[in-house]
Scaffold this motif. Structure first.
Motif, PDB file in Angstrom:
ATOM      1  N   ARG A 175      -2.513  -0.533   4.129  1.00 22.72           N
ATOM      2  CA  ARG A 175      -3.910  -0.340   4.534  1.00 22.72           C
ATOM      3  C   ARG A 175      -4.822   0.010   3.372  1.00 22.72           C
ATOM      4  O   ARG A 175      -6.015  -0.281   3.406  1.00 22.72           O
ATOM      5  N   PHE A 176      -4.294   0.644   2.354  1.00 24.83           N
ATOM      6  CA  PHE A 176      -5.113   1.048   1.205  1.00 24.83           C
ATOM      7  C   PHE A 176      -5.279  -0.067   0.175  1.00 24.83           C
ATOM      8  O   PHE A 176      -6.057   0.078  -0.767  1.00 24.83           O
ATOM      9  N   THR A 177      -4.539  -1.162   0.323  1.00 21.76           N
ATOM     10  CA  THR A 177      -4.522  -2.208  -0.701  1.00 21.76           C
ATOM     11  C   THR A 177      -5.164  -3.486  -0.175  1.00 21.76           C
ATOM     12  O   THR A 177      -4.814  -3.956   0.908  1.00 21.76           O
ATOM     13  N   PRO A 178      -6.106  -4.081  -0.918  1.00 19.90           N
ATOM     14  CA  PRO A 178      -6.676  -5.368  -0.509  1.00 19.90           C
ATOM     15  C   PRO A 178      -5.588  -6.428  -0.391  1.00 19.90           C
ATOM     16  O   PRO A 178      -4.594  -6.413  -1.140  1.00 19.90           O
ATOM     17  N   ALA A 179      -5.767  -7.356   0.542  1.00 19.01           N
ATOM     18  CA  ALA A 179      -4.734  -8.364   0.816  1.00 19.01           C
ATOM     19  C   ALA A 179      -4.351  -9.149  -0.436  1.00 19.01           C
ATOM     20  O   ALA A 179      -3.177  -9.451  -0.658  1.00 19.01           O
ATOM     21  N   ALA A 180      -5.345  -9.467  -1.279  1.00 17.82           N
ATOM     22  CA  ALA A 180      -5.070 -10.279  -2.463  1.00 17.82           C
ATOM     23  C   ALA A 180      -4.209  -9.555  -3.491  1.00 17.82           C
ATOM     24  O   ALA A 180      -3.570 -10.199  -4.331  1.00 17.82           O
ATOM     25  N   LEU A 181      -4.168  -8.220  -3.432  1.00 16.14           N
ATOM     26  CA  LEU A 181      -3.398  -7.443  -4.408  1.00 16.14           C
ATOM     27  C   LEU A 181      -2.123  -6.846  -3.825  1.00 16.14           C
ATOM     28  O   LEU A 181      -1.325  -6.266  -4.563  1.00 16.14           O
ATOM     29  N   LEU A 182      -1.919  -6.993  -2.521  1.00 17.16           N
ATOM     30  CA  LEU A 182      -0.821  -6.289  -1.876  1.00 17.16           C
ATOM     31  C   LEU A 182       0.540  -6.714  -2.411  1.00 17.16           C
ATOM     32  O   LEU A 182       1.419  -5.887  -2.675  1.00 17.16           O
ATOM     33  N   SER A 183       0.738  -8.011  -2.598  1.00 14.62           N
ATOM     34  CA  SER A 183       2.032  -8.477  -3.096  1.00 14.62           C
ATOM     35  C   SER A 183       2.287  -7.971  -4.518  1.00 14.62           C
ATOM     36  O   SER A 183       3.436  -7.680  -4.890  1.00 14.62           O
ATOM     37  N   LYS A 184       1.224  -7.824  -5.330  1.00 12.58           N
ATOM     38  CA  LYS A 184       1.394  -7.341  -6.702  1.00 12.58           C
ATOM     39  C   LYS A 184       1.709  -5.845  -6.724  1.00 12.58           C
ATOM     40  O   LYS A 184       2.498  -5.386  -7.556  1.00 12.58           O
ATOM     41  N   VAL A 185       1.099  -5.100  -5.802  1.00 14.72           N
ATOM     42  CA  VAL A 185       1.428  -3.679  -5.678  1.00 14.72           C
ATOM     43  C   VAL A 185       2.882  -3.514  -5.272  1.00 14.72           C
ATOM     44  O   VAL A 185       3.607  -2.670  -5.820  1.00 14.72           O
ATOM     45  N   TYR A 186       3.335  -4.338  -4.324  1.00 13.90           N
ATOM     46  CA  TYR A 186       4.737  -4.260  -3.909  1.00 13.90           C
ATOM     47  C   TYR A 186       5.683  -4.704  -5.023  1.00 13.90           C
ATOM     48  O   TYR A 186       6.801  -4.199  -5.132  1.00 13.90           O
ATOM     49  N   SER A 187       5.255  -5.646  -5.846  1.00 17.10           N
ATOM     50  CA  SER A 187       6.081  -6.054  -6.984  1.00 17.10           C
ATOM     51  C   SER A 187       6.256  -4.896  -7.961  1.00 17.10           C
ATOM     52  O   SER A 187       7.362  -4.615  -8.432  1.00 17.10           O
ATOM     53  N   ALA A 188       5.142  -4.208  -8.264  1.00 16.86           N
ATOM     54  CA  ALA A 188       5.218  -3.042  -9.147  1.00 16.86           C
ATOM     55  C   ALA A 188       6.076  -1.952  -8.519  1.00 16.86           C
ATOM     56  O   ALA A 188       6.895  -1.319  -9.196  1.00 16.86           O
ATOM     57  N   GLN A 189       5.898  -1.734  -7.223  1.00 21.93           N
ATOM     58  CA  GLN A 189       6.685  -0.721  -6.527  1.00 21.93           C
ATOM     59  C   GLN A 189       8.172  -1.047  -6.598  1.00 21.93           C
ATOM     60  O   GLN A 189       9.007  -0.167  -6.877  1.00 21.93           O
ATOM     61  N   SER A 190       8.522  -2.298  -6.370  1.00 18.92           N
ATOM     62  CA  SER A 190       9.925  -2.710  -6.412  1.00 18.92           C
ATOM     63  C   SER A 190      10.543  -2.440  -7.781  1.00 18.92           C
ATOM     64  O   SER A 190      11.659  -1.916  -7.878  1.00 18.92           O
ATOM     65  N   SER A 191       9.812  -2.757  -8.832  1.00 15.91           N
ATOM     66  CA  SER A 191      10.336  -2.554 -10.185  1.00 15.91           C
ATOM     67  C   SER A 191      10.491  -1.069 -10.511  1.00 15.91           C
ATOM     68  O   SER A 191      11.519  -0.629 -11.030  1.00 15.91           O
ATOM     69  N   MET A 192       9.457  -0.270 -10.197  1.00 18.82           N
ATOM     70  CA  MET A 192       9.527   1.142 -10.574  1.00 18.82           C
ATOM     71  C   MET A 192      10.605   1.878  -9.775  1.00 18.82           C
ATOM     72  O   MET A 192      11.298   2.752 -10.312  1.00 18.82           O
ATOM     73  N   LEU A 193      10.794   1.520  -8.511  1.00 16.28           N
ATOM     74  CA  LEU A 193      11.813   2.198  -7.711  1.00 16.28           C
ATOM     75  C   LEU A 193      13.219   1.756  -8.110  1.00 16.28           C
ATOM     76  O   LEU A 193      14.163   2.566  -8.088  1.00 16.28           O
ATOM     77  N   ALA A 194      13.370   0.475  -8.477  1.00 14.12           N
ATOM     78  CA  ALA A 194      14.685   0.007  -8.935  1.00 14.12           C
ATOM     79  C   ALA A 194      15.083   0.727 -10.218  1.00 14.12           C
ATOM     80  O   ALA A 194      16.230   1.176 -10.371  1.00 14.12           O
TER      81      ALA A 194
ATOM     82  N   GLU B 179      -1.745  -6.104 -12.950  1.00 15.25           N
ATOM     83  CA  GLU B 179      -2.691  -5.838 -11.860  1.00 15.25           C
ATOM     84  C   GLU B 179      -2.161  -4.845 -10.825  1.00 15.25           C
ATOM     85  O   GLU B 179      -2.865  -3.928 -10.402  1.00 15.25           O
ATOM     86  N   GLY B 180      -0.916  -5.041 -10.383  1.00 15.43           N
ATOM     87  CA  GLY B 180      -0.351  -4.151  -9.378  1.00 15.43           C
ATOM     88  C   GLY B 180      -0.220  -2.735  -9.895  1.00 15.43           C
ATOM     89  O   GLY B 180      -0.536  -1.760  -9.196  1.00 15.43           O
ATOM     90  N   TRP B 181       0.263  -2.604 -11.142  1.00 15.70           N
ATOM     91  CA  TRP B 181       0.429  -1.284 -11.756  1.00 15.70           C
ATOM     92  C   TRP B 181      -0.924  -0.588 -11.914  1.00 15.70           C
ATOM     93  O   TRP B 181      -1.044   0.618 -11.647  1.00 15.70           O
ATOM     94  N   ILE B 182      -1.942  -1.353 -12.330  1.00 18.29           N
ATOM     95  CA  ILE B 182      -3.280  -0.775 -12.527  1.00 18.29           C
ATOM     96  C   ILE B 182      -3.871  -0.330 -11.196  1.00 18.29           C
ATOM     97  O   ILE B 182      -4.498   0.738 -11.093  1.00 18.29           O
ATOM     98  N   ARG B 183      -3.656  -1.149 -10.152  1.00 19.11           N
ATOM     99  CA  ARG B 183      -4.173  -0.786  -8.833  1.00 19.11           C
ATOM    100  C   ARG B 183      -3.564   0.534  -8.356  1.00 19.11           C
ATOM    101  O   ARG B 183      -4.265   1.397  -7.812  1.00 19.11           O
ATOM    102  N   ILE B 184      -2.250   0.680  -8.551  1.00 21.49           N
ATOM    103  CA  ILE B 184      -1.577   1.921  -8.146  1.00 21.49           C
ATOM    104  C   ILE B 184      -2.147   3.110  -8.930  1.00 21.49           C
ATOM    105  O   ILE B 184      -2.418   4.172  -8.367  1.00 21.49           O
ATOM    106  N   TRP B 185      -2.353   2.930 -10.233  1.00 25.12           N
ATOM    107  CA  TRP B 185      -2.811   4.034 -11.075  1.00 25.12           C
ATOM    108  C   TRP B 185      -4.254   4.430 -10.770  1.00 25.12           C
ATOM    109  O   TRP B 185      -4.584   5.621 -10.741  1.00 25.12           O
ATOM    110  N   LYS B 186      -5.108   3.447 -10.499  1.00 23.31           N
ATOM    111  CA  LYS B 186      -6.530   3.742 -10.314  1.00 23.31           C
ATOM    112  C   LYS B 186      -6.868   4.205  -8.903  1.00 23.31           C
ATOM    113  O   LYS B 186      -7.936   4.799  -8.702  1.00 23.31           O
ATOM    114  N   SER B 187      -6.015   3.927  -7.947  1.00 24.20           N
ATOM    115  CA  SER B 187      -6.266   4.371  -6.577  1.00 24.20           C
ATOM    116  C   SER B 187      -5.606   5.736  -6.359  1.00 24.20           C
ATOM    117  O   SER B 187      -4.383   5.847  -6.421  1.00 24.20           O
ATOM    118  N   PRO B 188      -6.383   6.793  -6.118  1.00 20.20           N
ATOM    119  CA  PRO B 188      -5.768   8.115  -5.907  1.00 20.20           C
ATOM    120  C   PRO B 188      -4.744   8.122  -4.773  1.00 20.20           C
ATOM    121  O   PRO B 188      -3.705   8.782  -4.877  1.00 20.20           O
TER     122      PRO B 188
END
Length: 399
Positions: free
Chosen positions: A334-353, A206-215
């Protein structure tokens, strides 16, 4: 920003961060005493990075079942438990059992990897939207202040009270942090109490898809990936070679450059707190200025052989990096809905690591073949590419 919940978060996390550093200092000293091997010391950051990458991939499943504040408390309580087990094991004569020590390190790092996305995702629920820039700047400043003073303080404490006592102290800090974080009361976000087996893979994505689909999120994370790869030149091994080969100064200058870099990060965070409203209104200008600023700083740092100019470039790089990242993280929130924010940050943490790990290997290999100034030129070029991309996508990078 003056709410009790926010105070519990930043104080609890600051104490936990101090515990992380003291634990690392004590562990490195004990490992070296037990093995006398630099290889095992180098294996510690690799184990930590790999563990945080894997925990970031799995974090969405945990965040679907628990509230964010519950995840943060569970993470910190688990770290406390396994650090106590590590301390007890070493005290009882397990310091020579490397498998036991690295197992504890890996589990503590996995738990720590769950804490970061939970903490970042909690901020919008703890402070008003208008205070997000100030809150992000303040927490970043506190994190970097601990980084700046923690390693020096840890070294002094290790010499005064011993490495083992330092690990016990870290466990105490972890426990105190857990108590403070437990007091946070976050407004509940609807979560799933159970997951069907066929849904697990879709939740992980979900987090990865949100990042990819949001310009906007896609643009932000492309910039973060470029700058994380370029930032690998600031690892200790590369700076050590730079100090010896290019500046031709003693080892103490390696410490001075690290200190100036963290001082720049702290200065950037303090500027973010002081001028939060102006930065919020002019976030595009700050992002573009910061992007070109870090590229110019890396270029200056790479070509100079004047020690004091290197210190100034290092500090300037840290300041520009902090201001730019505060804007980027605020935009993510601000660009991420509250329900998905933690998943976006999880994806971000993995890709940056993963990016930082691969980048560290790449710059290490490049430093073996090229003069050290060319390694920094390469980093500056990547940062300049990021700056150009920031201009092209500036309309997607602020809310």
């Amino acid at each position: 920003m003056k709410t009790a919940n926010f105070r519990y978060l930043w104080i609890g996390q600051t104490i936990a961060n101090a515990g992380d550093i003291f634990y690392a200092v004590g562990l490195i000293a004990l490992l070296y005493e037990a093995t006398g091997s630099a290889f095992y010391l180098a294996a510690v950051p690799f184990a930590i990075t790999a563990s945080k990458f894997s925990s970031g991939l799995a974090a969405p499943l945990l965040l679907d079942r628990w509230k964010l504040d519950g995840v943060l408390v569970f993470s910190q309580a688990g770290k406390t438990l396994f650090l106590l087990l590590l301390a007890l094991g070493i005290t009882s004569g397990q310091s020579g059992n490397l498998l036991f020590m690295f197992l504890c390190i890996i589990i503590i790092s996995i738990l720590d990897g769950w804490a970061a996305p939970a903490k970042n995702a909690m901020l919008p629920g703890l402070v008003p939207s208008d205070d997000l820039v100030k809150a992000n700047s303040f927490t970043a400043s506190m994190d970097q202040s601990v980084q700046l003073g923690g390693w020096a303080a840890g070294g002094v404490l290790a010499a005064l009270i011993g490495s083992m006592s330092l690990i016990w102290m870290s466990a105490g800090l972890y426990a105190f942090s857990t108590i403070l974080l437990k007091r946070i009361k976050l407004q509940p976000i609807p979560i799933e109490s159970s997951l069907k087996e066929e849904e697990i893979w879709s939740r992980l994505k979900e987090g990865w898809i949100r990042i990819w689909k949001s310009p906007s999120l896609r643009a932000i994370h492309f910039i973060l990936l470029l700058e994380t790869a370029a930032g690998a030149v600031w690892i200790a091994a590369i700076l050590y070679v730079y100090v010896k080969d290019q500046l031709q100064m003693g080892e103490e200058w390696w410490g001075y450059i690290n200190a100036s870099f963290f001082a720049g990060l702290i200065a950037g965070g303090l500027l973010g707190v002081r001028y939060a409203s102006w930065i919020d209104r002019n976030s595009r200008k700050v992002l573009i200025t910061g992007a070109f600023g870090v590229s110019a700083a890396a270029f200056t740092f790479g070509i100079t052989a004047v020690p004091w100019l290197a210190l100034a470039a290092s500090a300037f790089f840290g300041m520009m990096e902090q201001l730019k990242n505060v804007c980027l993280q605020t935009a993510v929130q601000r660009f991420t809905p509250a329900a998905l924010l933690s998943k976006v940050y999880s994806a971000q943490s993995s890709m940056l690591a993963l990016t930082f790990g691969l980048g560290s290997l790449a710059v290490g290999a490049a430093a073996e073949k090229l003069p050290i100034y060319l390694v920094f030129m390469l980093s500056s070029g990547i940062l300049l590419l990021s700056a150009g991309y920031t201009i092209l996508r500036k309309n997607r990078l602020s809310s």
